[in-house]
Design a protein around this motif. Structure first.
Motif, PDB file in Angstrom:
ATOM      1  N   PHE A  31     -16.760 -14.433 -32.781  1.00 33.77           N
ATOM      2  CA  PHE A  31     -15.821 -13.421 -33.418  1.00 33.77           C
ATOM      3  C   PHE A  31     -14.814 -12.872 -32.366  1.00 33.77           C
ATOM      4  N   PHE A 329     -16.569 -20.988 -36.531  1.00 32.59           N
ATOM      5  CA  PHE A 329     -15.555 -20.040 -35.913  1.00 32.59           C
ATOM      6  C   PHE A 329     -15.390 -20.444 -34.426  1.00 32.59           C
ATOM      7  N   LYS A 332     -13.781 -23.653 -33.777  1.00 31.38           N
ATOM      8  CA  LYS A 332     -12.342 -23.547 -34.243  1.00 31.38           C
ATOM      9  C   LYS A 332     -11.472 -23.184 -32.978  1.00 31.38           C
TER      10      LYS A 332
END
Length: 370
Positions: A31, A329, A332
């Motif tokens: 994150f 995440f 990516k």
């Protein structure tokens, strides 16, 4: 039934540990956002240590030579190659004035030890900021040096980068290799984010020359043939002197192994250094792998006996959901999203391969780096 009860509650404990680990450790990287560092006006020495890499140097050196950076040198280290490696280096050196060659003759004491030629290359470099990659690697961008170098500061002595592997269509092995690379990167990036850096990869790694000499180079583990990257970083990295770089321009890409045997041989060398990590790092990494192994074993046993299977499936899906989110995440960020669809299968295969490597390393240790 009593045994199955124990296994069921053990399964719950394992999943709770893994979910917490994914959210609070790996989540720090998953994150996080790319920190755009301003370009630095520093001179950089790019070091490449090569042993029998004539073909790869011919293919990939142009991507280093053509970097868009004002002042850098390329230090090519020939580690007693028996092929045309030295001739390829000399050819490039004739065409580019910023290439320096360090030709290392065989030394029996340091035979098969990459740290010796690499040390000679570092000593021969003329700049204070060192950037490392391998002969079978290429930067994905002309701004590789700029992206990695921008992260140096008065505080940051070490820059951990990402070294990807090239994609091969319709190859399960290639996806497995790239999945392992992705998971490893998630681990060392995440641990660095929480202030516990423990390794880096020589395919894409930078540090100050001063930090190398202050640590007496590789002398603390020169007798260990592998570990010029991860073991050295494990030795000197702290929460205060280390940062990570995962801007897309900073990535490198190396040639992916095309058969399982050669990849396992490579991984055996890498894994053999882990037992020399700091004790706290070894414990955490061992727990992480053990819980991964137990997760799949316990899930398989409980579902085979259909013991409280609705709860087992629910818990299993919860763990996979959290894993998909965190790994997704992260993938990516690192441009590896195509491996996500096969995540459970790749993880199972990886757990088996890692167990096989661990057992084989107990029986016979890898001898040299090439």
């Amino acid at each position: 039934m009593f045994i199955l009860d124990i296994l069921f509650y053990s399964f719950i404990v394992v999943v709770c540990f893994q979910v917490s680990f994914y959210l609070f450790v790996y989540g720090r990287f998953a994150f996080s956002k790319v920190q755009k560092a301003a370009p630095k006006k520093i001179s950089v020495s790019v070091l490449i240590c090569a042993k029998n890499e004539a073909d790869n140097l011919s293919s990939f050196l142009p991507s280093i030579v053509n970097q868009d950076y004002p002042e850098f040198e390329i230090v090519l280290i020939n580690d007693a190659s028996s092929d045309e490696t030295l001739k390829v280096m000399e050819k490039f050196s004739e065409m580019h004035s910023n290439i320096k060659i360090v030709n290392v003759k065989p030394v029996e004491t340091f035979w098969g030890n990459k740290k010796y030629p690499l040390t000679l290359g570092i000593k021969a470099s003329k700049y204070d900021f060192l950037l490392f990659t391998d002969a079978d690697c290429k930067p994905v961008s002309k701004n590789w040096i700029k992206a990695m170098g921008a992260n140096f500061s008065n505080k940051n002595d070490i820059i951990l980068g990402y070294g990807a592997h090239s994609k091969i269509k319709n190859s399960f092995l290639n996806k497995l290799i790239r999945f392992e690379t992705l998971i490893t990167a998630i681990q060392y990036f995440s641990f660095a984010k929480i202030g516990v850096p423990y390794m880096g990869v020589g395919r894409n790694l930078a540090y100050k020359k001063e930090a190398f000499f202050n640590a007496n180079g590789f002398m603390g583990h020169m007798n260990i043939k592998s570990g010029d990257d991860d073991l050295f970083i494990n030795q000197i990295a702290t929460k205060d002197n280390t940062t990570i770089c995962f801007a897309e321009d900073s990535f490198t890409e190396s040639v992916s192994k095309k058969n399982l045997k050669s990849w396992i041989k490579q991984k055996r060398r890498h894994v053999s250094t882990a037992k020399h990590y700091k004790q706290s790092h070894k414990i955490v990494l061992a727990l992480s792998y053990s819980f991964n192994l137990f997760f799949w074993i316990l899930a398989t046993v409980l579902l085979t006996f259909t013991f409280k299977w609705p709860f087992v499936i629910g818990i299993l899906l919860l763990r996979l959901l959290v894993q998909y989110i965190i790994v997704g995440f992260s993938a990516k960020k690192l441009k590896e999203t195509d491996v996500i669809i096969l995540l459970p299968f790749l993880e199972i295969f990886l757990v088996i391969v890692q167990l096989y490597i661990f057992i084989n390393n107990l029986i016979a240790k890898p001898k040299h780096w090439k």
